[in-house]
Design an enzyme around this catalytic site. Structure first.
Site, PDB file in Angstrom:
ATOM      1  N   LYS A  22      40.833  48.664  30.543  1.00  0.00           N
ATOM      2  CA  LYS A  22      40.559  49.967  30.589  1.00  0.00           C
ATOM      3  C   LYS A  22      40.736  50.755  29.318  1.00  0.00           C
ATOM      4  O   LYS A  22      39.776  51.443  29.003  1.00  0.00           O
ATOM      5  CB  LYS A  22      41.417  50.396  31.707  1.00  0.00           C
ATOM      6  CG  LYS A  22      40.794  51.942  32.401  1.00  0.00           C
ATOM      7  CD  LYS A  22      41.427  52.616  33.288  1.00  0.00           C
ATOM      8  CE  LYS A  22      41.572  51.781  34.573  1.00  0.00           C
ATOM      9  NZ  LYS A  22      40.523  51.804  35.156  1.00  0.00           N
ATOM     10  N   ARG A  91      46.566  55.770  34.575  1.00  0.00           N
ATOM     11  CA  ARG A  91      46.070  54.615  35.233  1.00  0.00           C
ATOM     12  C   ARG A  91      46.336  53.370  34.679  1.00  0.00           C
ATOM     13  O   ARG A  91      46.707  53.296  33.518  1.00  0.00           O
ATOM     14  CB  ARG A  91      44.340  54.704  35.037  1.00  0.00           C
ATOM     15  CG  ARG A  91      43.928  55.958  35.710  1.00  0.00           C
ATOM     16  CD  ARG A  91      42.324  55.982  35.253  1.00  0.00           C
ATOM     17  NE  ARG A  91      41.759  57.269  35.801  1.00  0.00           N
ATOM     18  CZ  ARG A  91      41.000  57.283  36.846  1.00  0.00           C
ATOM     19  NH1 ARG A  91      40.902  56.089  37.777  1.00  0.00           N
ATOM     20  NH2 ARG A  91      40.288  58.242  37.292  1.00  0.00           N
ATOM     21  N   GLY A 100      42.305  47.805  42.376  1.00  0.00           N
ATOM     22  CA  GLY A 100      43.126  48.337  43.469  1.00  0.00           C
ATOM     23  C   GLY A 100      44.429  47.725  43.631  1.00  0.00           C
ATOM     24  O   GLY A 100      45.111  48.267  44.507  1.00  0.00           O
ATOM     25  N   MET A 102      46.858  47.542  41.545  1.00  0.00           N
ATOM     26  CA  MET A 102      47.885  48.558  40.786  1.00  0.00           C
ATOM     27  C   MET A 102      47.722  50.126  41.001  1.00  0.00           C
ATOM     28  O   MET A 102      46.791  50.229  41.729  1.00  0.00           O
ATOM     29  CB  MET A 102      48.060  48.255  39.146  1.00  0.00           C
ATOM     30  CG  MET A 102      48.645  46.825  39.093  1.00  0.00           C
ATOM     31  SD  MET A 102      48.682  46.455  37.395  1.00  0.00           S
ATOM     32  CE  MET A 102      47.141  46.354  36.747  1.00  0.00           C
ATOM     33  N   ARG A 338      32.990  48.272  31.946  1.00  0.00           N
ATOM     34  CA  ARG A 338      33.501  47.095  31.694  1.00  0.00           C
ATOM     35  C   ARG A 338      32.537  46.220  32.288  1.00  0.00           C
ATOM     36  O   ARG A 338      31.600  46.513  33.078  1.00  0.00           O
ATOM     37  CB  ARG A 338      34.829  46.987  32.660  1.00  0.00           C
ATOM     38  CG  ARG A 338      34.790  47.328  34.076  1.00  0.00           C
ATOM     39  CD  ARG A 338      35.971  47.069  34.810  1.00  0.00           C
ATOM     40  NE  ARG A 338      35.967  47.508  36.247  1.00  0.00           N
ATOM     41  CZ  ARG A 338      36.701  47.965  37.024  1.00  0.00           C
ATOM     42  NH1 ARG A 338      38.232  48.058  36.575  1.00  0.00           N
ATOM     43  NH2 ARG A 338      36.600  48.081  38.553  1.00  0.00           N
ATOM     44  N   HIS A 454      36.558  50.091  48.277  1.00  0.00           N
ATOM     45  CA  HIS A 454      37.888  48.854  48.005  1.00  0.00           C
ATOM     46  C   HIS A 454      37.221  47.747  48.717  1.00  0.00           C
ATOM     47  O   HIS A 454      37.059  46.509  48.129  1.00  0.00           O
ATOM     48  CB  HIS A 454      39.126  49.271  48.437  1.00  0.00           C
ATOM     49  CG  HIS A 454      39.967  48.261  48.464  1.00  0.00           C
ATOM     50  ND1 HIS A 454      40.269  47.368  49.379  1.00  0.00           N
ATOM     51  CD2 HIS A 454      40.895  47.893  47.507  1.00  0.00           C
ATOM     52  CE1 HIS A 454      41.181  46.570  49.266  1.00  0.00           C
ATOM     53  NE2 HIS A 454      41.693  46.697  48.022  1.00  0.00           N
ATOM     54  N   SER A 761      40.473   4.889  36.430  1.00  0.00           N
ATOM     55  CA  SER A 761      40.285   6.246  37.155  1.00  0.00           C
ATOM     56  C   SER A 761      41.662   6.996  37.566  1.00  0.00           C
ATOM     57  O   SER A 761      42.557   6.311  37.917  1.00  0.00           O
ATOM     58  CB  SER A 761      39.426   6.145  38.294  1.00  0.00           C
ATOM     59  OG  SER A 761      39.405   7.212  38.853  1.00  0.00           O
ATOM     60  N   CYS A 828      39.483  11.223  39.468  1.00  0.00           N
ATOM     61  CA  CYS A 828      39.295  11.627  40.859  1.00  0.00           C
ATOM     62  C   CYS A 828      40.287  12.401  41.698  1.00  0.00           C
ATOM     63  O   CYS A 828      39.916  12.443  42.885  1.00  0.00           O
ATOM     64  CB  CYS A 828      39.037  10.190  41.733  1.00  0.00           C
ATOM     65  SG  CYS A 828      40.484   9.010  41.397  1.00  0.00           S
ATOM     66  N   TYR A 847      33.568  10.632  33.076  1.00  0.00           N
ATOM     67  CA  TYR A 847      33.377  11.436  34.149  1.00  0.00           C
ATOM     68  C   TYR A 847      34.247  11.990  34.828  1.00  0.00           C
ATOM     69  O   TYR A 847      35.566  11.922  34.735  1.00  0.00           O
ATOM     70  CB  TYR A 847      32.765  10.410  35.188  1.00  0.00           C
ATOM     71  CG  TYR A 847      33.391   9.455  35.991  1.00  0.00           C
ATOM     72  CD1 TYR A 847      34.056   9.790  37.087  1.00  0.00           C
ATOM     73  CD2 TYR A 847      33.424   8.199  35.423  1.00  0.00           C
ATOM     74  CE1 TYR A 847      34.726   8.870  37.654  1.00  0.00           C
ATOM     75  CE2 TYR A 847      34.431   7.265  36.211  1.00  0.00           C
ATOM     76  CZ  TYR A 847      35.088   7.562  37.175  1.00  0.00           C
ATOM     77  OH  TYR A 847      35.663   6.729  37.970  1.00  0.00           O
TER      78      TYR A 847
END
Length: 873
Positions: A22, A91, A100, A102, A338, A454, A761, A828, A847
C-alpha cells in the site's frame, strides 16, 4: 529502516519489503501525477522491531509528529484542532496483499470538540457526527477490543427506533444519540472512557495495526499462502478525504479489467455518500462504475477522470490494476492502486490478451501465471443440459460451480468439511473472521455486498465460487435457516451456486468436465516452448494416465503398484500371499494376482500411447494389507488355518517403525517371487500392447534401497524375469531398470548405485522423513506451532527443504552422473509446487512428476523455472 518514517514529499525508492504494497502504491500514484491525499509510511521493519521489543525505536515518536506536521502543512488543517481538524486513516500494508486480514482505523482524531469544528467547517453537521460514530465503532473494535456486534446492536436499534431503512436515513440528532450510546457501552464493556486525546488515539491505533499482523486470521492466511511470518506490516497514515459528505461525494473500488473473467472493461462499484468500508463490508449494495454517467450531477465528470486514471495505471503497471478512490465534493482522490487479485480464468485471459495488445511479452505473460491457481480451470462446471431450479440470482462475484450442504457459520462449514461433506457457506455478509470456513466451503453465498465485497475478493483469491449481494436471501442464523423468495432452506439442505451467472439453484446440480479456452491453450503452448523439464504424472490406474495425457503429461513418473491390490477382488489374494508360510504357497497366491496387474498395465500402456511409464515395485510393509478388523473367512477357506492362527500371524507383522522396516526392496530380497510376479506382469503387458503396434517404454523402479548390493541383486532378479518373458514372447521391448532415491545413504552412495541403476527418481516424501527425522503421518501435532513461530520457514512436505534434503539431492545428481553421464533423473514426490520446480530446474533434473490435475500448472512452473534459471541443453 526500523527508525525511519517515509513522507509523501520526499522521493523514495519503491521497495515493498520496506514500504509494503500500500505504501508503494501511494508513492507510485503520487509520482505519476494522480491526486493522492498527503501521507506518511511507517516501514515493515518498525513493525518487526515492535513485535520483538513491544516498543518503538528510540525517539520514534518525535519522527511521527514531524511527519504529521508535513500533512498538516499540506492540507491546511491541524490534528485535534477544534476549528479545522485534520482526520487520519491508519491502514496496514504488508509487502503482499492480505485482503481483510489486518486492521484499519478511519476518521481518527475526532473528539467532542473537534467534531463540532468539523461540522462547522464542512457545513454538514450530519456528516461530522456520522464520521464520529464510525470512528468510535472502528476504533473501539480494532484498538479497544470491544466486540463489533455490540456497536451493530446499538445502531440497528436506533434504525428501528427511528424507522430508518439505511444508515444514511439517520439524522444528525440520531447520530449524536448513537455516539452517546456507543461511548457508554465502551465504558461499560472495558471499564475505560473512550480516549479523547488525538495523539494518544494515533499511537494506540498504530500499535493495533502492528498487533493485527499476528491475529488469528492473518496467521491462518499467511500459512495458507506460504507468506513469511517474520516480514511484518507497514502502517500508512494518511489525511482523510470524505465520501460521506453528501450526494456529490462517494467512494468506490475498481479494476482496469474484470477480475472474474479478465474482460477489458471499466469494472467496479461505487456508493454515493459513503466511506470505503461500506463498499468492502457490503453494508449497502453499490452501483456499477460504468453506470456513473447515467446518474447525472458530478458523476459523469468523475467517470471520465476515472477512465483516464484507469488507462494511466494500467500503462504504468502493465497489468490489471485494483484501485480504491474517494470523491469529496466532486473531486476525485486515489487511495490505492495495486496489481489486482483475479480468478484463474482472468489470470490466463489478461496475460494472453496483453501479449496480443503488445503490452507484455510471452515470457512476461508466463511469469505472471500462478501455477497453483491453474487447477481452478481443470475442475468441473455445471452440465448445461441439467435442469436448473433457480430460486434467486445475485452478483457473479467469483466463477465456478459450487455444490454442497447449506451452513450458516464458518465453524459449521469447517465441521461439515472435516466430516467429509461439501458445504455452501451462507452469510448475510462475510467478515475476515470467516476465513477458515470460506476456505473449506465449495461456494459462498451472501445476501449483501457487491463484487468488491470481502466475500468476493477473498473467494476470487482462493478460486472459490461466490454469489454475492443476493437480496432475495434472508438469513436467520439463530434458526439455522434462510428464506429465498419465501422458500425455506434449512441447515444441511443441498444448494448449488453458479459463480459465473450469479444463479442460486436448489438441490445438487450435475457437473461436467471443463474445456480449455483458446487463451489457456495459448499459455500452455508458450510454456512448452520455453520449459526445459519434462512433465510426467503420478498415475495408478489407466483412467489417471488418460486424464494426465489429456492435460499434457509426457509419461508416468510414478505408478504405485500396491494401489492395484486394494480392490475387493484382489485384496483376498494379496492377504493369502501374505499369510503363506512357503514360497510355493506364495507363488500360488501371486499367480491369482498376476492377471490383475497385467491387465492394469495393459490399460496404462495403451493410455500412454508410446510415452514412458515408471513403475515402482511393491513398496509398503505387508501389514498395511491386513488388520484385526478384516473379514477372516476367505483366508480360513483358502489356507485351512484357524482364525486364532491367522490373527496371531497378523499381530506378528506389526512393526515399531514401519516406515523404516520390512518394506520396499527388502520385500523382494526376502520374497523374490513377489518382485518376479510384478516384473512378469509388466513385461507381459508391454509385449501384448507392443504387438498391437503401439510403442511401449516401461521403466521398472526398485524402491527403498540404500546399498549398491541391494541394487545389484534386485536388478539381476528383475532383468532375468523380464528377459524370460521376452524370450517366451519372442519380442524385444525397450525397458529400463532404475531406483527410487529416498534414503540419505542412497544419496551419499549414488555413484556406486548408478553402476547398476539406469535412472534415478527422487521420492522426496520419504527422503524428507528420513533426513529430517519427521514422520509425515504425525507431524501435524507440532508443525502448526513451528510454522506460527517461524521455527521452520515452511512445511517441508509441501516444499523441498533445499538447505537439507536439497543438498542430498544435489549430491545424488552429481554422483550419479559421474558414474553414468547424462543419466535420466526425475522426482515423483508431491512437492512439485513452484519453488520446488525451480529447485529441480537448478540442480539439473530431467523431469518432474505430479498428480494429473497438477500437470498443466507444472508445465507453467517449468517454463517459469527455465526463464528464471536457464541451463544449457
Amino acid at each position: 529502516m526500523a527508525d525511519q518514517v517515509f513522507t509523501f514529499d520526499v522521493p523514495t525508492e519503491i521497495d515493498k519489503t520496506v514500504l509494503g504494497g500500500k505504501g508503494c502504491s501511494l508513492m507510485q500514484m503520487s509520482n505519476i501525477g494522480l491526486d493522492v491525499p498527503p501521507f506518511f509510511v511507517i516501514p515493515c521493519q518498525t513493525c518487526v522491531h515492535y513485535m520483538e521489543n513491544q516498543s518503538w525505536p528510540a525517539d520514534y515518536e518525535a519522527k511521527i509528529w514531524a511527519a504529521l506536521k508535513k500533512i498538516e502543512d499540506a492540507t491546511g488543517r491541524k490534528f485535534g484542532d477544534s476549528a479545522k481538524p485534520l482526520l487520519l486513516s491508519v491502514r496496514s500494508g504488508a509487502r503482499v496483499s492480505m485482503p481483510g486480514m489486518m486492521d484499519t482505523v478511519l476518521n481518527l482524531g475526532l473528539n467532542d470538540e473537534s467534531v463540532e469544528g468539523l461540522a462547522k467547517d464542512s457545513g454538514n453537521e450530519r456528516f461530522a457526527w456520522d464520521a464520529y460514530r464510525r470512528f468510535i465503532q472502528m476504533y473501539g473494535d480494532v484498538v479497544l477490543g470491544v466486540p463489533h456486534k455490540n456497536f451493530e446492536h446499538i445502531l440497528e436499534g436506533l434504525k428501528k427506533k427511528y424507522s430508518a431503512a439505511q444508515d444514511t436515513d439517520l439524522s444528525a440528532e440520531h447520530l449524536k444519540e448513537c455516539v452517546a450510546e456507543y461511548r457508554a457501552m465502551v465504558k461499560k464493556t472495558i471499564n475505560e472512557e473512550f480516549p479523547k486525546d488525538p495523539k494518544d488515539q494515533l499511537i494506540r491505533a498504530i500499535n493495533a495495526v502492528f498487533d493485527s499482523w499476528t491475529n488469528e486470521r492473518a496467521v491462518y492466511y499467511r500459512n495458507m499462502h506460504s507468506i513469511d511470518h517474520r516480514w511484518g506490516t507497514a502502517v500508512n497514515v494518511q489525511s482523510m478525504v470524505f465520501g460521506n459528505l453528501g450526494q456529490t461525494s462517494g467512494t468506490g473500488v475498481g479494476f482496469t479489467r474484470d477480475p472474474a473473467t479478465g474482460e477489458k472493461m471499466i469494472y467496479g462499484e461505487f456508493l454515493p455518500n459513503a466511506q470505503g468500508e461500506d463498499v468492502v463490508a457490503g453494508i449497502r449494495t453499490p452501483i456499477k462504475i460504468s453506470d456513473m454517467e447515467s446518474v447525472g450531477g458530478v458523476w459523469p465528470g468523475v467517470y471520465k477522470q476515472l477512465c483516464d486514471n484507469y488507462d494511466k495505471l494500467e500503462a504504468f503497471y502493465k497489468d490489471m490494476v485494483d484501485l480504491e478512490f474517494t470523491v469529496q465534493d466532486g473531486k476525485l482522490y486515489m487511495l490505492q492502486a495495486r496489481v489486482g487479485k483475479r480468478t484463474a480464468a482472468a489470470m490466463v485471459r489478461i496475460a494472453a490478451e496483453m501479449v496480443k495488445e503488445g503490452m507484455i511479452t510471452e515470457k512476461e505473460a508466463l511469469l505472471r501465471q500462478e501455477p497453483n491457481k491453474i487447477g481452478e480451470l481443470l475442475h468441473k462446471t455445471f452440465d448445461p443440459k441439467a435442469v436448473r431450479n433457480v430460486v434467486a440470482t445475485g452478483l457473479p462475484a467469483s466463477p465456478g460451480a459450487g455444490v454442497g450442504r447449506v451452513e450458516f457459520t464458518a465453524a459449521d462449514a469447517e465441521a461439515r468439511f472435516n466430516a467429509g461433506e461439501p458445504a455452501i457457506l451462507v452469510r448475510a455478509e462475510t467478515s475476515p473472521e470467516d476465513i477458515v470456513g470460506m476456505t473449506m466451503s465449495q461456494g459462498i453465498l451472501t445476501a449483501r455486498g457487491g463484487c468488491s465485497s470481502h466475500a468476493a475478493v477473498v473467494a476470487r483469491g482462493m478460486g472459490k465460487c461466490c454469489v454475492a449481494g443476493c437480496s432475495a436471501v434472508e438469513v436467520d442464523e439463530e434458526a439455522e435457516q434462510m428464506k429465498i423468495n419465501g422458500k425455506v432452506f434449512k441447515r444441511g439442505d443441498w444448494l448449488s451456486l453458479d459463480g459465473s451467472t450469479g444463479e442460486v439453484i436448489e438441490g445438487q446440480l450435475a457437473t461436467i468436465a471443463p474445456v480449455f479456452s483458446e487463451n489457456f491453450n495459448l499459455i500452455l503452448q508458450w510454456a512448452d516452448k520455453y520449459r526445459q523439464l519434462d512433465i510426467r504424472t503420478n498415475a495408478d490406474t489407466p483412467a489417471d494416465a488418460k486424464q494426465a495425457v489429456a492435460f499434457g503429461a509426457q509419461g508416468i513418473g510414478l505408478t504405485r503398484t500396491e494401489h492395484m491390490f486394494f480392490e475387493h477382488d484382489r485384496i483376498y489374494s494379496m492377504r493369502e500371499m501374505i499369510v503363506s508360510e512357503t514360497a510355493e504357497q506364495r507363488k500360488a497366491a501371486l499367480a491369482k494376482l498376476l492377471p490383475f496387474q497385467r491387465d492394469d498395465f495393459i490399460g496404462m500402456f495403451k493410455a500412454l500411447e508410446g510415452r514412458p511409464a515408471n513403475i515402482r515395485l511393491l513398496d509398503p510393509p505387508l501389514h498395511e494389507f491386513v488388520s484385526q478388523e478384516m473379514d477372516f473367512a476367505p483366508l480360513i477357506k483358502a489356507t485351512g488355518k484357524s482364525e486364532e492362527e491367522l490373527r496371531a500371524f497378523v499381530d506378528s507383522l506389526a512393526e515399531a517403525n514401519p516406515m523404516l522396516g520390512f518394506r520396499g526392496c527388502r520385500l523382494g530380497m526376502v520374497y523374490p517371487e513377489i518382485s518376479r510376479m510384478q516384473a512378469r506382469a509388466i513385461m507381459e503387458a508391454a509385449a501384448e500392447v507392443q504387438a498391437t503396434g503401439l510403442e511401449v517404454h516401461p521403466e521398472i523402479m526398485i524402491p527403498v534401497l540404500n546399498h549398491v548390493n541391494e541394487m545389484e541383486a534386485m536388478r539381476k532378479l528383475v532383468a532375468d524375469e523380464c528377459e524370460k518373458v521376452l524370450a517366451e514372447k519372442n519380442i524385444k521391448v525397450d525397458y529400463h531398470i532404475g531406483t527410487m532415491i529416498e534414503l540419505p545413504r542412497a544419496c551419499i552412495t549414488a555413484d556406486k548405485i548408478a553402476e547398476h541403476a539406469e535412472y534415478f527418481s527422487f521420492g522426496t516424501n520419504d527422503l524428507t522423513q528420513t533426513t529430517t527425522g519427521i514422520s509425515r503421518d504425525d507431524y501435524n501435532k507440532f508443525m502448526p506451532v513451528y510454522l506460527d513461530k517461524s521455527v521452520y520457514p515452511f512445511d517441508f512436505f509441501q516444499r523441498i527443504d533445499t538447505e537439507g534434503v536439497g543438498e542430498l539431492m544435489k549430491m545424488a545428481v552429481q554422483k550419479g552422473r559421474t558414474t553414468r553421464p547424462g543419466m535420466k533423473i526425475g522426482i515423483c514426490g508431491e512437492q512439485t509446487g513452484q519453488e520446488s520446480v525451480f529447485f529441480c530446474q537448478q540442480i539439473g533434473l530431467t523431469y518432474i512428476s505430479c498428480s494429473p490435475f497438477r500437470v498443466p500448472g507444472a508445465r507453467v512452473s517449468a517454463a517459469q523455472a527455465a526463464l528464471l534459471y536457464p541451463r544449457e541443453q
